[in-house]
Design an enzyme around this catalytic site. Structure first.
Site, PDB file in Angstrom:
ATOM      1  N   THR A   1       0.870  -1.182   0.000  1.00 18.90           N
ATOM      2  CA  THR A   1       0.000   0.000   0.000  1.00 18.90           C
ATOM      3  C   THR A   1       0.903   1.227   0.000  1.00 18.90           C
ATOM      4  OG1 THR A   1      -0.065   0.340   2.394  1.00 18.90           O
ATOM      5  CG2 THR A   1      -1.565  -1.317   1.492  1.00 18.90           C
ATOM      6  N   CYS A   2       0.285   2.406   0.063  1.00 17.71           N
ATOM      7  CA  CYS A   2       1.137   3.605   0.064  1.00 17.71           C
ATOM      8  C   CYS A   2       1.927   3.724   1.358  1.00 17.71           C
ATOM      9  CB  CYS A   2       0.301   4.851  -0.181  1.00 17.71           C
ATOM     10  SG  CYS A   2      -1.037   5.034   0.972  1.00 17.71           S
ATOM     11  N   ASN A   3       1.491   3.022   2.401  1.00 22.06           N
ATOM     12  CA  ASN A   3       2.177   3.142   3.688  1.00 22.06           C
ATOM     13  C   ASN A   3       3.013   1.933   4.062  1.00 22.06           C
ATOM     14  OD1 ASN A   3       1.479   5.712   4.491  1.00 22.06           O
ATOM     15  ND2 ASN A   3      -0.520   5.051   5.224  1.00 22.06           N
TER      16      ASN A   3
ATOM     17  N   ALA B   1      -2.565  25.697  -4.514  1.00 24.32           N
ATOM     18  CA  ALA B   1      -2.130  24.395  -5.034  1.00 24.32           C
ATOM     19  C   ALA B   1      -1.047  23.809  -4.153  1.00 24.32           C
ATOM     20  CB  ALA B   1      -1.625  24.565  -6.468  1.00 24.32           C
ATOM     21  N   GLY B   2      -1.157  24.099  -2.849  1.00 26.34           N
ATOM     22  CA  GLY B   2      -0.141  23.617  -1.902  1.00 26.34           C
ATOM     23  C   GLY B   2      -0.316  22.145  -1.570  1.00 26.34           C
ATOM     24  N   LYS B   3       0.650  21.654  -0.782  1.00 24.85           N
ATOM     25  CA  LYS B   3       0.687  20.222  -0.470  1.00 24.85           C
ATOM     26  C   LYS B   3      -0.529  19.800   0.370  1.00 24.85           C
ATOM     27  CE  LYS B   3       3.902  16.961   1.600  1.00 24.85           C
ATOM     28  NZ  LYS B   3       5.125  16.829   2.393  1.00 24.85           N
TER      29      LYS B   3
ATOM     30  N   GLN C   1      -7.307  -3.655   1.095  1.00 23.71           N
ATOM     31  CA  GLN C   1      -5.982  -3.905   0.513  1.00 23.71           C
ATOM     32  C   GLN C   1      -5.439  -5.264   0.949  1.00 23.71           C
ATOM     33  OE1 GLN C   1      -4.424  -0.253   2.059  1.00 23.71           O
ATOM     34  NE2 GLN C   1      -4.523   0.795   0.088  1.00 23.71           N
TER      35      GLN C   1
ATOM     36  N   GLU D   1      -8.816   3.607   9.717  1.00 27.62           N
ATOM     37  CA  GLU D   1      -9.128   3.675   8.287  1.00 27.62           C
ATOM     38  C   GLU D   1      -9.537   2.284   7.794  1.00 27.62           C
ATOM     39  OE1 GLU D   1      -6.836   2.947   5.406  1.00 27.62           O
ATOM     40  OE2 GLU D   1      -4.894   2.632   6.350  1.00 27.62           O
TER      41      GLU D   1
END
Lengths: 269, 450
Positions: free
Chosen positions: B50-52, B192-194, B122, B116
């Site tokens: 996963t992304c983490n 358009a910041g993070k 996943q 979450e």
């Protein structure tokens, strides 16, 4: 007049509704109450008791005419509202609806038990008149639907207040959904209220009753308030919280009308 | 008997730059599983990416391969990295701690955002991919099925998933308290910041009807709009965008508020007094606090959102405790099930084997005796069986008491299998009337003798 057996059923129903309401109110403050299923079971059992009491009363005594006596009229309102809550919470849940609606059902059942044994007016002779019967159906039907609008309004005010307080309370249904429920029920209720008002005025004129009757003033005021609510799509200044407040105020006036009909001398004429 | 091993890295052990290099797309994951099977055909594997986190779960024979360091090296090499460069980011867990880790991961107790629910999906995807590739079989299939069931129970019976705790997810949660559907809504992102992009990513999952990126630098806005499937507008068109917006995410670097009460009051009628949810995550703030006093305007700034996050953290301490106790129960159930499944048949075959030897030797002795002496045949057979039971009782009890999910449990079983059990099935003595390990007669013998 309800029998003792019917009253026992009503008391059982009210007690179960009260317990279900207590669970529902608790869920407004405690996240993920494990006893949701218990509340649902109690709601269904209470509805079954109320329906049984009403059926028994209608079959044994007054027939199927809505508003044939105090008991039947109030029981019809309680059963309609209870059935609405059960249906919505089962089929398309509106979070928090039961916490707001069930106490009203309990009050209606209590009123049926207390005032059901008194018979201040002669219903049967009046019920023979078709216009009067139409008036009762639309007036009581309108009251039931406007009760839902008022409940949605009260929920809207609470949900909006919680959002402004910015606390992590358990959520109610979304404001958009509550507003939709409010406007739908207010629209249907307004149509019924209008029909009830017109048929009532026709009957009053027919019978030569003065239009300054005690019940007419709150009824007209309620109609005006809901007319303003109906105005919201055209003048959006009245949408949202203002419409919610107006729906609650309008229902209070409808209650005043019903009280005037029942308890103010000459109200039933 | 098999050994469960997990090797991986996650958000707490590896920086994003390392995690993204070791991240596996579904196609890469399938290729990696194929390569794994080719290299270690006897082992089972599930690759969770996963992304983490990226984790490789393996079940293998006790003294077999791959070992933890080989698994880490395999992952690194497959992604074209030098194993030595990334070895320090990996953690390794075995047997019970591997099981506990998987259960915690599936229930999101190991996630960056506690509660979450995405991770459960996943984990399920990873398991299904491994099953489809034939890599999750008798050992890993039940493990993952139980992990998924345990996580479902945690999500359904505790408040863990109810209060999600990142600022972006809290913002989404509050938007859902205002709006029922988003298909007809317009989400406006100013800047358009993070941080704004992160919040926008969460809102995109709600599939809003229109997405507008409004920025001083139109090129940046266009790039972001292309990424999220929205349209770009210049900051000079802010007023027009605000008329359309239902949700506003503001995160510019402006020193002065860009949405003032005066500006907003001027567009209320054009907006037809529609409710609007404004998330101001800029510092200094982009929206005047007085805007939040306007009817049907719900303004949340970074402090408000962080306060909600901290409240949900404290409210969910109980939920986390509940979740941990549910997982502990499931891990224990799995350990019992695993122990029964692994040692039951072995103990049964062990008793059968030695009882057969004892019976055969008793028969041989009886054959040498005279007919008169053979009247005590049954007593002699019983004695031989009791001797076998007494000899096996100690090792078997120790094996039964050992946790199948610990290294010692696996070692006991492996040792007994190699020292006591017949190596070749053809060596097994002929079956006679020796009772099975779980037969009433065997139980009676054992209880009498101990």
């Amino acid at each position: 007049m309800p029998t003792v057996g019917q009253l026992v059923l009503v008391v059982c129903s009210a007690a179960m509704y009260a317990a279900a309401a207590a669970f529902a109110v608790r869920r407004l403050y405690v996240r993920r109450d494990q006893r949701t299923w218990l509340g649902r079971m109690l709601t269904l059992a209470a509805l079954a008791c109320a329906v049984a009491a009403l059926l028994w009363h209608c079959l044994a005594d007054v027939g199927w005419k809505l508003g044939s006596d105090n008991f039947a009229a109030l029981m019809w309102l309680a059963v309609l509202l209870g059935a609405f809550v059960a249906y919505v919470q089962w089929m398309r849940r509106i979070t928090g609806l039961d916490a707001f609606a069930l106490p009203v059902v309990v009050m209606l059942l209590a009123a049926a038990a207390v005032f059901g044994r008194s018979e201040p007016h002669r219903y049967r002779t009046l019920a023979a008149d078709a216009v009067v019967y139409a008036h009762w159906v639309t007036a009581y039907g309108g009251a039931a639907v406007l009760a839902i609008a008022a409940l949605a309004g009260a929920m809207y005010i609470t949900a909006s207040r919680r959002l402004r307080r910015k606390l992590a309370d358990p959520p109610l249904a979304s404001l958009e959904r509550l507003e939709r429920l409010l406007m739908t029920s207010a629209t249907i209720g307004f149509a019924l209220l209008t029909a009830g008002l017109v048929s009532g005025i026709i009957r009053m004129i027919d019978h030569g009753i003065r239009l300054s009757s005690a019940k007419l003033l709150p009824a007209v005021c309620a109609w005006l308030v809901y007319a303003v609510v109906m105005h919201a799509p055209m003048n959006p200044r009245f949408r949202g919280r203002r419409a919610a407040i107006l729906s609650v105020v309008g229902f209070a006036l409808v209650i005043c009308t019903l009280v005037a009909v029942q308890f103010v001398p000459g109200g039933i004429r | 008997m098999h050994r469960l091993v997990v090797t991986g890295l996650n958000h707490s052990t590896a920086p994003l730059a390392v995690r993204e290099k070791l991240s596996f797309s579904p196609d890469r994951r399938a290729a990696a599983l194929t390569a794994f099977t080719a290299q270690w055909p006897g082992a089972e594997a599930v690759l969770l990416s996963t992304c983490n986190r990226t984790e490789l779960y393996v079940a293998r024979a006790v003294h077999d391969h791959p070992r933890s360091d080989e698994m880490a090296a395999f992952l690194a090499a497959f992604q074209g990295l030098a194993p030595a460069d990334v070895a320090r980011y990996f953690y390794h867990k075995e047997d019970r701690s591997a099981v506990e880790h998987l259960f915690a991961v599936a229930a999101s107790l190991d996630s960056m955002v506690l509660g979450e629910t995405q991770i459960l999906g996943q984990v399920r995807d990873a398991y299904e991919a491994a099953s489809a590739a034939g890599c999750a079989r008798a050992a890993l299939s039940p493990l993952f099925q139980r992990a998924i069931a345990a996580a479902r129970e945690v999500m359904n019976t505790t408040a863990l998933a109810e209060g999600r705790v990142s600022i972006a997810s809290v913002a989404v949660q509050y938007a859902q308290r205002i709006f029922d559907t988003f298909a007809d809504k317009t989400v406006l992102s100013i800047g358009a910041g993070k941080m704004g992009t992160l919040v926008l990513r969460h809102f995109r999952e709600l599939t809003p009807g229109t997405l507008i990126i409004c920025n001083r630098d139109l090129h940046k806005a266009q790039a972001l709009a292309a990424r999220f499937g929205g349209r770009a507008e210049a900051l000079s068109d802010l007023r027009r965008c605000l008329v359309l917006a239902d949700v506003v995410i503001s995160s510019t670097g402006s020193d002065e508020p860009i949405i003032t009460r005066e500006l907003f009051s001027g567009i209320l009628h054009q907006r037809r007094y529609r409710p609007i949810f404004i998330i101001d995550i800029a510092l200094p703030r982009d929206v005047e606090p007085e805007v939040g006093e306007i009817e049907n305007v719900y303004l949340y700034n970074i402090d408000d959102l962080q306060r909600v996050v901290s409240q949900t953290h404290s409210q969910r301490a109980t939920a986390v405790e509940q979740a941990r106790s549910i997982l502990a129960r499931h891990v224990e159930d799995f350990a019992v099930w695993s122990r029964t499944r692994q040692i039951g048949p072995f103990i049964e075959s062990l008793y059968r084997f030695y009882h057969a030897i004892a019976a055969r030797e008793a028969d041989r002795t009886l054959n040498k005796l005279s007919a008169d002496e053979q009247t005590n045949r049954q007593q002699l057979l019983d004695m031989a069986r009791r001797i076998v039971n007494k000899i096996l009782h100690g090792p078997v009890q120790r094996l039964r008491n050992a946790d199948a999910l610990t290294p010692s449990g696996a070692q006991y079983l492996a040792a007994m299998q190699s020292l006591l059990a017949p190596e070749d099935p053809s060596d097994q003595p002929p079956r006679n009337n020796a009772p099975a390990a779980d037969s009433p007669q065997h139980a009676e013998d054992e209880s009498r003798e101990t």
